[in-house]
Design a protein around this motif. Structure first.
Motif, PDB file in Angstrom:
ATOM      1  N   TYR A  12       0.798  -1.283  -0.092  1.00 20.21           N
ATOM      2  CA  TYR A  12       0.127   0.068   0.032  1.00 20.21           C
ATOM      3  C   TYR A  12       0.777   1.328  -0.038  1.00 20.21           C
ATOM      4  CZ  TYR A  12      -3.616  -3.370   1.562  1.00 20.21           C
ATOM      5  OH  TYR A  12      -4.534  -4.302   1.579  1.00 20.21           O
ATOM      6  N   GLU A  13       0.408   2.184  -0.773  1.00 20.55           N
ATOM      7  CA  GLU A  13       1.244   3.483  -0.539  1.00 20.55           C
ATOM      8  C   GLU A  13      -0.237   4.565  -0.406  1.00 20.55           C
ATOM      9  OE1 GLU A  13       2.978   5.271  -3.914  1.00 20.55           O
ATOM     10  OE2 GLU A  13       2.148   3.847  -5.272  1.00 20.55           O
ATOM     11  N   ILE A  14       0.259   5.625   0.428  1.00 20.30           N
ATOM     12  CA  ILE A  14      -0.708   6.893   0.488  1.00 20.30           C
ATOM     13  C   ILE A  14      -0.904   7.529  -0.484  1.00 20.30           C
ATOM     14  CG2 ILE A  14       0.763   8.297   1.551  1.00 20.30           C
ATOM     15  CD1 ILE A  14      -1.323   8.661   3.894  1.00 20.30           C
ATOM     16  N   THR A  15      -2.154   8.013  -0.612  1.00 20.75           N
ATOM     17  CA  THR A  15      -2.517   8.863  -1.716  1.00 20.75           C
ATOM     18  C   THR A  15      -2.676  10.299  -1.397  1.00 20.75           C
ATOM     19  OG1 THR A  15      -4.967   8.550  -1.282  1.00 20.75           O
ATOM     20  CG2 THR A  15      -4.320   7.176  -3.036  1.00 20.75           C
ATOM     21  N   ALA A  16      -2.939  11.188  -2.390  1.00 13.56           N
ATOM     22  CA  ALA A  16      -3.031  12.577  -1.850  1.00 13.56           C
ATOM     23  C   ALA A  16      -4.174  12.736  -0.973  1.00 13.56           C
ATOM     24  CB  ALA A  16      -3.256  13.691  -3.299  1.00 13.56           C
ATOM     25  N   ARG A  17      -5.357  11.982  -1.344  1.00 19.30           N
ATOM     26  CA  ARG A  17      -6.535  11.913  -0.621  1.00 19.30           C
ATOM     27  C   ARG A  17      -6.195  11.564   0.896  1.00 19.30           C
ATOM     28  NH1 ARG A  17     -11.936   9.076  -1.697  1.00 19.30           N
ATOM     29  NH2 ARG A  17     -13.223   9.697   0.146  1.00 19.30           N
ATOM     30  N   GLY A  18      -5.509  10.351   0.935  1.00 23.03           N
ATOM     31  CA  GLY A  18      -4.929   9.733   2.157  1.00 23.03           C
ATOM     32  C   GLY A  18      -4.053  10.737   3.068  1.00 23.03           C
ATOM     33  N   THR A  19      -3.258  11.420   2.353  1.00 28.13           N
ATOM     34  CA  THR A  19      -2.358  12.295   3.180  1.00 28.13           C
ATOM     35  C   THR A  19      -3.255  13.359   3.716  1.00 28.13           C
ATOM     36  OG1 THR A  19      -0.550  11.900   1.783  1.00 28.13           O
ATOM     37  CG2 THR A  19      -0.356  13.993   2.973  1.00 28.13           C
ATOM     38  N   GLU A  20      -4.284  14.146   3.073  1.00 29.90           N
ATOM     39  CA  GLU A  20      -5.073  14.886   3.695  1.00 29.90           C
ATOM     40  C   GLU A  20      -5.835  14.291   4.805  1.00 29.90           C
ATOM     41  OE1 GLU A  20      -8.205  16.627   0.716  1.00 29.90           O
ATOM     42  OE2 GLU A  20      -6.492  16.956  -0.428  1.00 29.90           O
ATOM     43  N   GLU A  21      -6.288  13.090   4.707  1.00 26.55           N
ATOM     44  CA  GLU A  21      -7.259  12.629   5.847  1.00 26.55           C
ATOM     45  C   GLU A  21      -6.021  12.131   7.146  1.00 26.55           C
ATOM     46  OE1 GLU A  21     -10.300  10.045   7.803  1.00 26.55           O
ATOM     47  OE2 GLU A  21     -10.270  12.074   6.298  1.00 26.55           O
ATOM     48  N   TYR A  22      -4.930  11.915   6.765  1.00 27.85           N
ATOM     49  CA  TYR A  22      -3.977  11.936   7.637  1.00 27.85           C
ATOM     50  C   TYR A  22      -3.625  13.007   8.579  1.00 27.85           C
ATOM     51  CZ  TYR A  22       0.703  11.433   9.901  1.00 27.85           C
ATOM     52  OH  TYR A  22       1.855  11.555  10.669  1.00 27.85           O
ATOM     53  N   LEU A  23      -3.336  14.021   7.762  1.00 28.28           N
ATOM     54  CA  LEU A  23      -3.127  15.340   8.517  1.00 28.28           C
ATOM     55  C   LEU A  23      -4.450  15.944   9.271  1.00 28.28           C
ATOM     56  CD1 LEU A  23      -0.904  17.069   5.793  1.00 28.28           C
ATOM     57  CD2 LEU A  23      -0.161  16.226   8.022  1.00 28.28           C
ATOM     58  N   ALA A  24      -5.458  15.756   8.981  1.00 24.09           N
ATOM     59  CA  ALA A  24      -6.827  16.047   9.422  1.00 24.09           C
ATOM     60  C   ALA A  24      -7.019  15.242  10.783  1.00 24.09           C
ATOM     61  CB  ALA A  24      -8.049  15.917   8.588  1.00 24.09           C
ATOM     62  N   LEU A  25      -6.999  14.073  10.549  1.00 22.50           N
ATOM     63  CA  LEU A  25      -6.843  13.090  11.635  1.00 22.50           C
ATOM     64  C   LEU A  25      -5.610  13.388  12.877  1.00 22.50           C
ATOM     65  CD1 LEU A  25      -7.517   9.845  10.345  1.00 22.50           C
ATOM     66  CD2 LEU A  25      -8.890  11.058  11.509  1.00 22.50           C
ATOM     67  N   LEU A  26      -4.504  13.722  12.479  1.00 19.86           N
ATOM     68  CA  LEU A  26      -3.398  14.198  13.177  1.00 19.86           C
ATOM     69  C   LEU A  26      -3.658  15.438  13.968  1.00 19.86           C
ATOM     70  CD1 LEU A  26      -0.522  14.026  14.381  1.00 19.86           C
ATOM     71  CD2 LEU A  26       0.213  14.889  12.407  1.00 19.86           C
ATOM     72  N   ARG A  27      -4.280  16.303  13.475  1.00 21.96           N
ATOM     73  CA  ARG A  27      -4.761  17.640  13.896  1.00 21.96           C
ATOM     74  C   ARG A  27      -5.824  17.677  15.088  1.00 21.96           C
ATOM     75  NH1 ARG A  27      -3.531  19.728   8.017  1.00 21.96           N
ATOM     76  NH2 ARG A  27      -1.542  20.593   8.385  1.00 21.96           N
ATOM     77  N   ALA A  28      -6.599  16.787  14.604  1.00 16.89           N
ATOM     78  CA  ALA A  28      -7.645  16.455  15.629  1.00 16.89           C
ATOM     79  C   ALA A  28      -7.546  15.779  16.745  1.00 16.89           C
ATOM     80  CB  ALA A  28      -8.828  15.744  14.734  1.00 16.89           C
ATOM     81  N   ALA A  29      -6.447  14.843  16.636  1.00 16.42           N
ATOM     82  CA  ALA A  29      -6.002  14.049  17.646  1.00 16.42           C
ATOM     83  C   ALA A  29      -5.192  14.953  18.631  1.00 16.42           C
ATOM     84  CB  ALA A  29      -5.074  13.027  17.154  1.00 16.42           C
ATOM     85  N   LEU A  30      -4.625  16.022  18.207  1.00 15.57           N
ATOM     86  CA  LEU A  30      -3.821  16.862  18.764  1.00 15.57           C
ATOM     87  C   LEU A  30      -4.688  17.937  19.572  1.00 15.57           C
ATOM     88  CD1 LEU A  30      -0.640  17.082  16.787  1.00 15.57           C
ATOM     89  CD2 LEU A  30      -0.821  16.160  18.857  1.00 15.57           C
TER      90      LEU A  30
END
Length: 201
Positions: free
Chosen positions: A74-92
């Protein structure tokens, strides 16, 4: 919010491209199977779901030697990177999630710029202060009855959480860790074939 999505996306992103066993091994290396719902079945399920949702791109790379399905990387997509950063910011910034969500966020905090990490943690402090004020506005600390112990627990938890968050902000502002754009990024994943020193199996 579930920590597993953040953990899986973050692990794949650090590798660039990874198969399920690598992701699972990394999460065990981080101890995530002890402090989150990152068990083997949930890791593989998350990978498949994230691929279906367009967050990960699945590549069939090798036929199975045991006659099963082919190995998938698996590799992360642009959409996945957006989701990752959104989840990261929400977690913090969250104050009302399970500890595994914050733990996952802290594990990837250096993927952000230092100034943004501090700003998000300050936002978290503000949420904690507002939550504490709401709790204490509806009860008097030290009031009688054992139910008041619940409120005491909440207030003590909010105070301890705020104290820890403030300490982390101070360490980050003091230059701790290497954040995005500051140099070689931290890589906390195992290389292909590298033994997990914490594997007990």
């Amino acid at each position: 919010m579930s920590a597993i999505r953040l953990l899986v996306l973050g692990a794949v992103r650090q590798h660039g491209r990874a198969h399920g066993y690598q992701v699972r091994n990394d999460l065990e290396y981080w101890g995530a199977h002890e402090w989150s719902n990152a068990k083997p079945g949930s890791v593989y399920h998350a990978l498949k779901q994230l691929a279906k949702q367009g967050m990960l791109l699945a590549h069939e790379v090798a036929p199975s030697t045991a006659g099963g399905p082919p190995r998938i990387e698996y590799e992360i997509t642009a959409r996945g990177t957006e989701e990752y950063l959104a989840l990261l910011r929400a977690a913090l910034t969250s104050y009302d999630q399970r500890t595994d969500v914050l733990s996952a966020g802290i594990g990837f905090i250096v993927d952000l710029e230092r100034s943004e990490a501090v700003a998000l943690l300050r936002e978290r402090l503000a949420h904690l202060a507002a939550w504490r004020a709401d709790v204490t506005g509806r009860y008097t600390p030290g009031s009688s009855g054992h139910i008041a112990e619940i409120m005491n627990l909440w207030v003590h938890a909010a105070d301890a959480d705020a104290d820890w968050t403030q300490g982390l902000i101070e360490r980050i502002e003091g230059g701790a860790y290497v954040f995005a754009g500051e140099g070689e990024p931290f890589v906390g994943v195992l290389a292909e074939g590298e033994k997990n020193p914490y594997d007990t199996t």
